[in-house]
Write a protein that holds these residues in place. Structure first.
Motif, PDB file in Angstrom:
ATOM      1  N   ASN A 290      -8.246  10.561  -4.612  1.00 39.87           N
ATOM      2  CA  ASN A 290      -6.817  10.392  -4.325  1.00 39.87           C
ATOM      3  C   ASN A 290      -5.998  10.082  -5.574  1.00 39.87           C
ATOM      4  OD1 ASN A 290      -7.165  10.629  -1.458  1.00 39.87           O
ATOM      5  ND2 ASN A 290      -8.074   8.591  -1.499  1.00 39.87           N
ATOM      6  N   THR A 291      -6.554  10.342  -6.737  1.00 41.74           N
ATOM      7  CA  THR A 291      -5.863   9.974  -7.971  1.00 41.74           C
ATOM      8  C   THR A 291      -4.537  10.715  -8.156  1.00 41.74           C
ATOM      9  OG1 THR A 291      -7.302  11.579  -9.091  1.00 41.74           O
ATOM     10  CG2 THR A 291      -7.945   9.267  -9.192  1.00 41.74           C
TER      11      THR A 291
ATOM     12  N   ARG B 251       2.753   9.921  -8.378  1.00 45.42           N
ATOM     13  CA  ARG B 251       3.826  10.342  -7.487  1.00 45.42           C
ATOM     14  C   ARG B 251       4.552   9.184  -6.804  1.00 45.42           C
ATOM     15  NH1 ARG B 251       0.244  14.342  -8.033  1.00 45.42           N
ATOM     16  NH2 ARG B 251       0.984  16.501  -7.900  1.00 45.42           N
ATOM     17  N   VAL B 252       4.130   7.970  -7.097  1.00 42.69           N
ATOM     18  CA  VAL B 252       4.817   6.785  -6.576  1.00 42.69           C
ATOM     19  C   VAL B 252       5.095   5.830  -7.723  1.00 42.69           C
ATOM     20  CG1 VAL B 252       3.790   6.934  -4.274  1.00 42.69           C
ATOM     21  CG2 VAL B 252       2.647   5.604  -6.037  1.00 42.69           C
TER      22      VAL B 252
ATOM     23  N   GLY C  42       1.980  -1.058  -4.851  1.00 46.05           N
ATOM     24  CA  GLY C  42       2.022  -2.109  -5.855  1.00 46.05           C
ATOM     25  C   GLY C  42       1.070  -3.245  -5.534  1.00 46.05           C
ATOM     26  N   LEU C  43       0.992  -3.598  -4.260  1.00 48.26           N
ATOM     27  CA  LEU C  43       0.081  -4.655  -3.830  1.00 48.26           C
ATOM     28  C   LEU C  43      -1.357  -4.289  -4.159  1.00 48.26           C
ATOM     29  CD1 LEU C  43      -0.344  -7.318  -2.245  1.00 48.26           C
ATOM     30  CD2 LEU C  43      -0.425  -5.924  -0.160  1.00 48.26           C
TER      31      LEU C  43
ATOM     32  N   ALA D 246      -6.946   5.613  -5.377  1.00 45.15           N
ATOM     33  CA  ALA D 246      -5.840   6.292  -6.054  1.00 45.15           C
ATOM     34  C   ALA D 246      -5.475   5.596  -7.359  1.00 45.15           C
ATOM     35  CB  ALA D 246      -4.623   6.349  -5.125  1.00 45.15           C
ATOM     36  N   PHE D 247      -5.580   4.268  -7.375  1.00 44.91           N
ATOM     37  CA  PHE D 247      -5.170   3.500  -8.550  1.00 44.91           C
ATOM     38  C   PHE D 247      -6.352   2.954  -9.351  1.00 44.91           C
ATOM     39  CE2 PHE D 247      -1.562   3.381  -5.638  1.00 44.91           C
ATOM     40  CZ  PHE D 247      -0.564   3.838  -6.478  1.00 44.91           C
ATOM     41  N   GLY D 248      -7.555   3.384  -9.019  1.00 43.72           N
ATOM     42  CA  GLY D 248      -8.729   2.961  -9.775  1.00 43.72           C
ATOM     43  C   GLY D 248      -9.069   1.500  -9.618  1.00 43.72           C
TER      44      GLY D 248
END
Length: 220
Positions: free
Chosen positions: A43-44, A49-50, A121-122, A142-144
């Motif tokens: 999902n990287t 995109r956000v 962000g959380l 997505a955020f590793g």
């Protein structure tokens, strides 16, 4: 000839309930999953995109997500409390669940995020994520962000096979693997039993958290 892509009621499709989720969707798009590199099955793509909003929380927090999209996969309260206690050994703790008595001075409770940017962000600023089911796990990938996840109803490889920073535990269950909705009250009892295979003895859960600590902190 017009090409048709079928996206109707996929959770009721028997094919969806017996294979990795991403493989199901790739096949519906006409692609052979084995020909798609593992890195492209993650999902990287979402991260660029956000714009994750930085939460007003202490640095290095562990995010606990005890609720799933359906009650059948929720963490029981006793499991949530045990994980909170162990997570406090790692750093500040934030939970999306109810804070049990005795933890209110040490654990931060958060209400559900109203915006995707806030939710991302959380997740992306967390040191770890500990979750049941997969919604938050997909965001962690997505955020590793390193993630410990428990599966009360699904096989681990059906959801996180391609996530290198995720440690998963498939719970023993008497429910059909891949069940999406409870068939009746008895299914909730069976789901709860999967978290307590040895009765009140939760040493298995302590071992899971210990393994996560070695897996996550040892890799940096």
């Amino acid at each position: 000839m017009t090409r048709v892509i079928d996206i109707r009621d996929f959770v009721f499709d028997p094919d969806f309930q017996c294979r990795p989720m991403i493989d199901f969707f790739l096949r519906r798009l006409g692609l052979a999953p084995e020909q798609v590199p593992a890195g492209c099955r993650r999902n990287t793509w979402l991260a660029s995109r956000v714009k994750p909003a930085r939460p007003a929380l202490p640095g290095g927090y562990v995010l606990i997500c005890p609720k799933a999209s359906m009650r059948l996969r929720d963490m029981p309260d006793e499991i949530h409390a045990r994980i909170l206690r162990r997570a406090l050994e790692v750093g500040p703790v934030v939970t999306q669940g109810i804070v049990p008595d005795g933890f209110d001075r040490n654990v931060i409770h958060l209400e559900p995020c109203a915006r995707l940017d806030d939710l991302c962000g959380l997740v992306c600023h967390a040191r770890w994520v500990i979750s049941t089911d997969t919604g938050m796990v997909h965001l962690a990938d997505a955020f590793g962000v390193r993630c410990l996840v428990f599966f009360p109803t699904h096989r681990s490889e059906w959801r996180v096979r391609d996530y290198p920073r995720t440690l998963s535990f498939e719970l023993p269950t008497r429910l059909p693997r891949g069940i999406e909705f409870a068939r009746g009250p008895e299914d909730y009892a069976l789901a709860r039993f999967s978290w307590f295979p040895n009765g009140d003895d939760l040493e298995w859960l302590d071992r899971a958290v210990d393994q996560a600590h070695r897996f996550f902190e040892g890799r940096g």
